[in-house]
Scaffold this active site. Sequence first.
Site, PDB file in Angstrom:
ATOM      1  N   MET A 112       0.835  -1.188   0.000  1.00 19.85           N
ATOM      2  CA  MET A 112       0.000   0.000   0.000  1.00 19.85           C
ATOM      3  C   MET A 112       0.871   1.240   0.000  1.00 19.85           C
ATOM      4  O   MET A 112       1.809   1.350   0.782  1.00 19.85           O
ATOM      5  CB  MET A 112      -0.925  -0.015   1.230  1.00 19.85           C
ATOM      6  CG  MET A 112      -1.840   1.184   1.328  1.00 19.85           C
ATOM      7  SD  MET A 112      -2.927   1.327  -0.106  1.00 19.85           S
ATOM      8  CE  MET A 112      -3.152   3.086  -0.166  1.00 19.85           C
ATOM      9  N   ASN A 143       0.659   4.332   0.962  1.00 23.45           N
ATOM     10  CA  ASN A 143       0.435   5.448   1.894  1.00 23.45           C
ATOM     11  C   ASN A 143       1.589   6.447   1.845  1.00 23.45           C
ATOM     12  O   ASN A 143       2.745   6.066   1.868  1.00 23.45           O
ATOM     13  CB  ASN A 143       0.314   4.935   3.328  1.00 23.45           C
ATOM     14  CG  ASN A 143      -0.486   3.670   3.430  1.00 23.45           C
ATOM     15  OD1 ASN A 143      -1.676   3.641   3.162  1.00 23.45           O
ATOM     16  ND2 ASN A 143       0.186   2.588   3.793  1.00 23.45           N
ATOM     17  N   HIS A 170       3.726   5.390  -7.115  1.00 19.96           N
ATOM     18  CA  HIS A 170       2.422   5.942  -6.715  1.00 19.96           C
ATOM     19  C   HIS A 170       2.565   7.318  -6.054  1.00 19.96           C
ATOM     20  O   HIS A 170       1.584   8.055  -5.975  1.00 19.96           O
ATOM     21  CB  HIS A 170       1.722   5.001  -5.739  1.00 19.96           C
ATOM     22  CG  HIS A 170       0.754   4.061  -6.382  1.00 19.96           C
ATOM     23  ND1 HIS A 170      -0.172   4.447  -7.319  1.00 19.96           N
ATOM     24  CD2 HIS A 170       0.539   2.726  -6.195  1.00 19.96           C
ATOM     25  CE1 HIS A 170      -0.898   3.418  -7.685  1.00 19.96           C
ATOM     26  NE2 HIS A 170      -0.488   2.357  -7.029  1.00 19.96           N
ATOM     27  N   HIS A 228       6.546  -0.085  -7.822  1.00 19.29           N
ATOM     28  CA  HIS A 228       5.136   0.278  -8.034  1.00 19.29           C
ATOM     29  C   HIS A 228       4.652   1.213  -6.931  1.00 19.29           C
ATOM     30  O   HIS A 228       4.055   2.260  -7.225  1.00 19.29           O
ATOM     31  CB  HIS A 228       4.282  -1.000  -8.062  1.00 19.29           C
ATOM     32  CG  HIS A 228       2.830  -0.758  -8.289  1.00 19.29           C
ATOM     33  ND1 HIS A 228       2.243  -0.819  -9.530  1.00 19.29           N
ATOM     34  CD2 HIS A 228       1.834  -0.442  -7.433  1.00 19.29           C
ATOM     35  CE1 HIS A 228       0.952  -0.557  -9.430  1.00 19.29           C
ATOM     36  NE2 HIS A 228       0.673  -0.322  -8.151  1.00 19.29           N
ATOM     37  N   GLU A 229       4.903   0.850  -5.684  1.00 23.39           N
ATOM     38  CA  GLU A 229       4.400   1.680  -4.583  1.00 23.39           C
ATOM     39  C   GLU A 229       5.131   3.023  -4.533  1.00 23.39           C
ATOM     40  O   GLU A 229       4.528   4.045  -4.211  1.00 23.39           O
ATOM     41  CB  GLU A 229       4.531   0.937  -3.254  1.00 23.39           C
ATOM     42  CG  GLU A 229       3.848  -0.416  -3.209  1.00 23.39           C
ATOM     43  CD  GLU A 229       2.395  -0.394  -3.685  1.00 23.39           C
ATOM     44  OE1 GLU A 229       1.700   0.617  -3.490  1.00 23.39           O
ATOM     45  OE2 GLU A 229       1.955  -1.411  -4.262  1.00 23.39           O
TER      46      GLU A 229
END
Length: 852
Positions: free
Chosen positions: A264, A266, A302, A298-299
């Site tokens: 994730m 965040n 983001h 990927h994270e």
Amino acid sequence: MNEVKTIYLKDYKAPEFSVKTCDLVFELFEEYTQVTNMMHIVKMDKECRDIVLDSVDLELVELYLDDVKLDESKYAVEKESLRVFNVPDEFELIIINKIYPHLNSELEGLYKSGTIFCTQNEPEGFRRITPYIDRPDVMAVFKTNIVADKERYPILLSNGNTESNFKLHDGRHGVTWIDPYPKPSYLFALVAGDLGVVKDKFITQSGKYVRMNIYTDKGNESKCTHAMKSLKEAMKWDEEVYGREYDLDLYNIVAVDSFNMGAMENKGLNIFNSAYVLADEDTATDANFMGIQSVIAHEYFHNWTGNRITCRDWFQLTLKEGLTVFRDQCFSADMHSKEVKRIEDVRALRERQFVEDASPTAHPIQPDSYMAINNFYTATVYEKGAEIIRMLHTLLGEEKYRRATDLYFDTFDSQAVRTDDFLWAMSKEGGIDLEQFKRWYHQSGTPKLLVDEKFEDGKFILTLTQKVPNAVNGSKQQPYFFPLKIALLDESGKEIEEGTIIVSKESEEFVFKTSLKPILSINRDFSAPIIVEQTHSNYAFLMKHDRNSFVRYESAQSFGVQTIETMMRSEAIDEEFVQAYGHVLDGELDLSYKALLLELPSVSVIMQRQDEVDFEAIYEAKESLQKHLALTFKDKLLALYTQNHKPACKELDAKSIGERSIKNCCLKLLSALESDEVAMFVSSQYNDSITMTDRIVALDILENTSPAYSASALEHFYKQYKNDTLVMQKYFSILAASRRVGTLDRVMALQNDEAYSELVPNLVRSLIGVFARNYKHFHAKDGHGYQFVADKIIDIDKINPQMASGLAGAFKIYEKLNSVNKNAMRIELERVISTHSISKNLYEIISKIMKL
């Protein structure tokens, strides 16, 4: 389930209130957590009287409006919301509530993974922490205070940068965090625990100093080296390719075992499933190392495509996910082999997304409705979404694409936007009309391209016809607009002509002047996510001679499928395929690429071509072909194996990975002989190799072909790794995927193994999830496989609906089954959907499969 509500994109309304700041205080105790939420709120719709906050399973303690404590006449606690009556145009709202993280098995909101407090708030978990306007287009500046027992929880983390640390007299301590960038609540994160840490730094291209930390269970620090290296590589790549720098002083990653997703993003505090952080040569395969590099990137990516610019609503999910998957695919390709990476990405798309596209749960990359948004974190939204971005990149070219992304970032920074906003930037800088292209966002299913070719009077005439499937509801869908890379080859494989044509009509002709009859090489690099059907196939020639790595692989796969389908009709093996296979075997090729070329089509790929699936016939034909190839090329395969078998090599460079890939490919093929000679090679590989890649391949082969050797190897593996959850996932997966008789009984027994826990999603996926993809035993005609998985779905739905609906995806093939299997599966589907109080997540999936 009559109360399940369907949410529609057409009903979107802008938020009635805006949260400017959100100051949170978390007091963490073992029995409960008390959350104090102080919000500065501004009314956007002056006609609105009440504010409605999303709130699920929260215990309200006190509520204050502009420092005045409200009594129960001033608010209402509703089923999934908190309504405060008659609020002013601008106000401060303070909410104090209790939650119980140690009882939270759904792993949404704040929960405990072992002894670690952690959060997962995407898409709608924050409402399980505190009442809030829990939607992505409400963006606030967050300040977070975390207070906990210092001995048990010395590490307290949240988003952004640290402002202060403080101590309390009762043995507790606290940390204050401030994230200066407005964000939606789904990006909020909190972690508290007694963790080990690996530290590093990164200097951005403008000279900014960024501190980097990866936190994990103590004792696992040495397994974070590859993840840290991957993070630094990703940060450098994003600066060079997209011009994007990291914007905070601190970047934290935390690895936890209990996590529904892969990771994730965040802001400033990524929480990861430990499977995508922890790795060393003893416990991780080459594929694990590559997967970690991809997910870490990927994270991180983001941060700009998801965090700085986020989604206006969840229907726009592919805006951040499709774009970011494309970015991480390109990054991985640049780090390794572009050719191999492209093939692996397409293979994954076909294994997962094409199956989804052909099922009752098919949906566009931008769906127009949902019951549970968790169900739309799919291969369609992610992987097909990435293919749509890739087509835009092809249409615009590298230079215009980069200018378009710069325009997108500059225009929409710190905003919650739509896919149309991204397409506006692409169209403006690309100088291209994308109106028809938008159909890729709103239509479902995989289009087929029927290819007919003629050569006459020095002209090669290519007729292309789009066959677009109807939507799931039966409505007709329109032709697509897409780039199609093609080449015309001469008899040596040299390109006579190559380029990209634009396909936009239901049927159209393309004429090329050439003195010689050419051989067509089509959809090079998989330039469009379509199924190509040709009236004239030249698979053998292209398999041997095409210089485009993807088309060569595609031809080998298509020829393999064609050969297996012929064998399923009880016809002889096509010796032309065998001869072409031998040509590849003898070729001087990159070893990782060669291993892919020699790989026979998967059962999943073959079944997609059948109107009525017969798994027994597929397995019988494929195993027969594998055995024929092994017998025909036994000496060459053994020589190639021996030449590349280096049991003491644990390097992760391209050469070493390639050597492991090709030798394991040969060993798998030779295993079809089921001979003692091969079994001894496999057993020796298990005992002598020092990499997990080699040991896992050997263990899998022994389990499926050599029971006499497998028992001792499995026992040894279990004893060595039974306390390592990540490695035990591999153990469970091998047994759950086994083709041997009695697999279901063994899977059922493994549920009682001390290394297994139904509360750890990774373990559930490795045992129950893998068995549900074991076509041989899950689809056994006695229906026992369906019954077992249905039982597990019902049980798991009570504790983790997201996991349950994911497992239910195994039933998506229902419509294509033969009558015996279809009847057996329907009994179980009806049993699941008639179960009292199943979740909306599970109800949505099963109701679509059954077309209710």
